[in-house]
Design a protein around this motif. Structure first.
Motif, PDB file in Angstrom:
ATOM      1  N   ALA A   1       1.421  -1.213   0.092  1.00 49.83           N
ATOM      2  CA  ALA A   1       0.119  -0.170   0.094  1.00 49.83           C
ATOM      3  C   ALA A   1       0.892   1.064   0.091  1.00 49.83           C
ATOM      4  O   ALA A   1       0.550   2.181  -0.824  1.00 49.83           O
ATOM      5  CB  ALA A   1      -0.678  -0.232   1.357  1.00 49.83           C
ATOM      6  N   ARG A   2       1.926   1.390   0.676  1.00 52.50           N
ATOM      7  CA  ARG A   2       2.584   2.346   1.098  1.00 52.50           C
ATOM      8  C   ARG A   2       3.868   2.254  -0.340  1.00 52.50           C
ATOM      9  O   ARG A   2       3.745   3.819  -0.804  1.00 52.50           O
ATOM     10  CB  ARG A   2       4.015   2.172   1.959  1.00 52.50           C
ATOM     11  N   ALA A   3       3.736   1.883  -1.242  1.00 55.38           N
ATOM     12  CA  ALA A   3       4.644   1.980  -2.373  1.00 55.38           C
ATOM     13  C   ALA A   3       2.803   2.152  -3.689  1.00 55.38           C
ATOM     14  O   ALA A   3       3.625   2.671  -4.788  1.00 55.38           O
ATOM     15  CB  ALA A   3       4.606   0.123  -2.910  1.00 55.38           C
ATOM     16  N   GLY A   4       1.872   2.434  -3.092  1.00 54.86           N
ATOM     17  CA  GLY A   4       0.743   2.915  -3.894  1.00 54.86           C
ATOM     18  C   GLY A   4       0.181   1.552  -5.014  1.00 54.86           C
ATOM     19  O   GLY A   4      -0.603   2.141  -5.535  1.00 54.86           O
ATOM     20  N   CYS A   5       0.107   0.568  -4.569  1.00 51.13           N
ATOM     21  CA  CYS A   5      -0.486  -0.964  -5.105  1.00 51.13           C
ATOM     22  C   CYS A   5      -1.932  -0.702  -4.501  1.00 51.13           C
ATOM     23  O   CYS A   5      -1.986  -0.504  -3.194  1.00 51.13           O
ATOM     24  CB  CYS A   5       0.155  -2.204  -4.748  1.00 51.13           C
ATOM     25  N   ARG A   6      -3.050  -1.397  -5.087  1.00 47.74           N
ATOM     26  CA  ARG A   6      -4.253  -1.592  -4.278  1.00 47.74           C
ATOM     27  C   ARG A   6      -3.983  -3.016  -4.355  1.00 47.74           C
ATOM     28  O   ARG A   6      -3.572  -4.096  -4.847  1.00 47.74           O
ATOM     29  CB  ARG A   6      -5.352  -1.670  -5.697  1.00 47.74           C
ATOM     30  N   VAL A   7      -4.591  -3.412  -2.888  1.00 50.38           N
ATOM     31  CA  VAL A   7      -4.129  -4.813  -2.403  1.00 50.38           C
ATOM     32  C   VAL A   7      -5.524  -5.410  -1.804  1.00 50.38           C
ATOM     33  O   VAL A   7      -6.481  -5.027  -0.079  1.00 50.38           O
ATOM     34  CB  VAL A   7      -2.832  -4.108  -0.852  1.00 50.38           C
ATOM     35  N   VAL A   8      -5.558  -6.706  -1.979  1.00 45.73           N
ATOM     36  CA  VAL A   8      -6.474  -7.498  -1.186  1.00 45.73           C
ATOM     37  C   VAL A   8      -5.710  -8.378  -0.389  1.00 45.73           C
ATOM     38  O   VAL A   8      -5.138  -8.871  -0.624  1.00 45.73           O
ATOM     39  CB  VAL A   8      -7.410  -8.305  -1.880  1.00 45.73           C
TER      40      VAL A   8
END
Length: 213
Positions: free
Chosen positions: A71-78
Motif C-alpha cells: 500500500a505504501r508503494a501505491g498498490c491496491r491490495v486485497v
C-alpha cells in the motif's frame, strides 16, 4: 477443508496480539543474522518493484506486513486471511484505504482467474493444510506476466521440523517441489538466508533465467 493446528491458533486474540512481536524477530532467528522487517521489505521491493496502481493479493496477511508495504508503494491490495481477529488487528495496524481486508481461504476459492498483478505468500505456505493447492490457487489468480513472491521455511529434515509437523500440522516444502507445483510460472530469483527461503516467480515468462543466491 480442515485446518491445521497452526491455522486454528490464529483465531485466538492472544495470537493476533503477540504475532507482530514474533514477526519482527522471526527472520533474524531463522536466518541466523540480522534480518528485520525493514530488510525484508527492501528485499521484496527491490526484486518485485511493485508499481503504483497495480493490484496485489496478500495471502495469509496475518497482521498486514506485506499489505502495508504494498500500500505504501501505491498498490491496491486485497489482504486475505482465515482469521477475523488477525484481520481486525491488521486493519488497526495498517489503516490504509488501498487495502481491502477479506476473510477467505485461498486453498479453496472460486475467484475469477488472472485478476492480480502480483501475489505474495509469506509463512502461510508452511502453515497451510495443502501447500500445493494454495500454490496452484495463487498461480491461477495471476495475470500473464504477474509476479508470485514466496517466503517460507524449506525442509531440512531436522527433528524440530518433524515435531512441528506432527504437533502443528506444519509443512516444509523443498524449493524444487514448489517449482514443480507451479508449471505455469518461471522461477526468476531465489535466495536462501539460513532457514528462510525467498523465491520470486513470474507467470508465463518461459524465457527468464533463474538467479539463485
Amino acid at each position: 477443508m480442515p485446518l491445521t493446528a497452526a491455522q486454528r491458533s490464529n483465531f485466538f486474540s492472544l495470537t493476533a496480539w503477540a504475532y507482530p512481536l514474533w514477526r519482527a524477530r522471526s527472520l533474524t532467528l531463522l536466518a541466523g543474522e540480522p534480518f528485520g522487517l525493514a530488510r525484508e521489505a527492501r528485499l521484496f521491493l527491490g526484486l518485485c518493484r511493485p508499481a503504483a496502481g497495480e493490484r496485489w493479493l496478500d495471502v495469509g496477511t496475518s497482521t498486514g506486513f506485506y499489505a502495508g508495504v504494498l500500500a505504501r508503494a501505491g498498490c491496491r491490495v486485497v489482504a486475505a486471511d482465515l482469521s477475523p481477529v488477525m484481520l481486525h488487528a491488521a486493519a488497526r495496524r495498517e489503516p490504509r484505504p488501498q487495502i481491502e481486508w477479506v476473510q477467505a481461504n485461498l486453498e479453496s476459492t472460486d475467484w475469477r482467474p488472472a485478476r492480480f498483478d502480483g501475489v505474495v505468500v509469506g509463512a502461510t505456505l508452511n502453515e497451510t493444510a495443502d501447500p500445493w493447492r494454495l500454490l496452484r490457487s495463487g498461480e491461477r489468480l495471476l495475470r500473464p506476466g504477474g509476479q508470485l513472491w514466496l517466503m517460507f521455511v524449506p525442509r531440512t529434515g531436522g527433528p524440530l521440523q518433524g515435531l512441528l509437523s506432527r504437533l502443528g500440522g506444519l509443512t516444509f516444502p523443498d524449493l524444487s517441489a514448489v517449482e514443480a507445483a507451479l508449471p505455469g510460472c518461471t522461477l526468476v530469483h531465489a535466495r536462501r538466508a539460513g532457514q528462510v527461503q525467498f523465491a520470486l516467480f513470474v507467470r508465463g515468462s518461459g524465457s527468464a533465467s533463474a538467479g539463485r543466491l
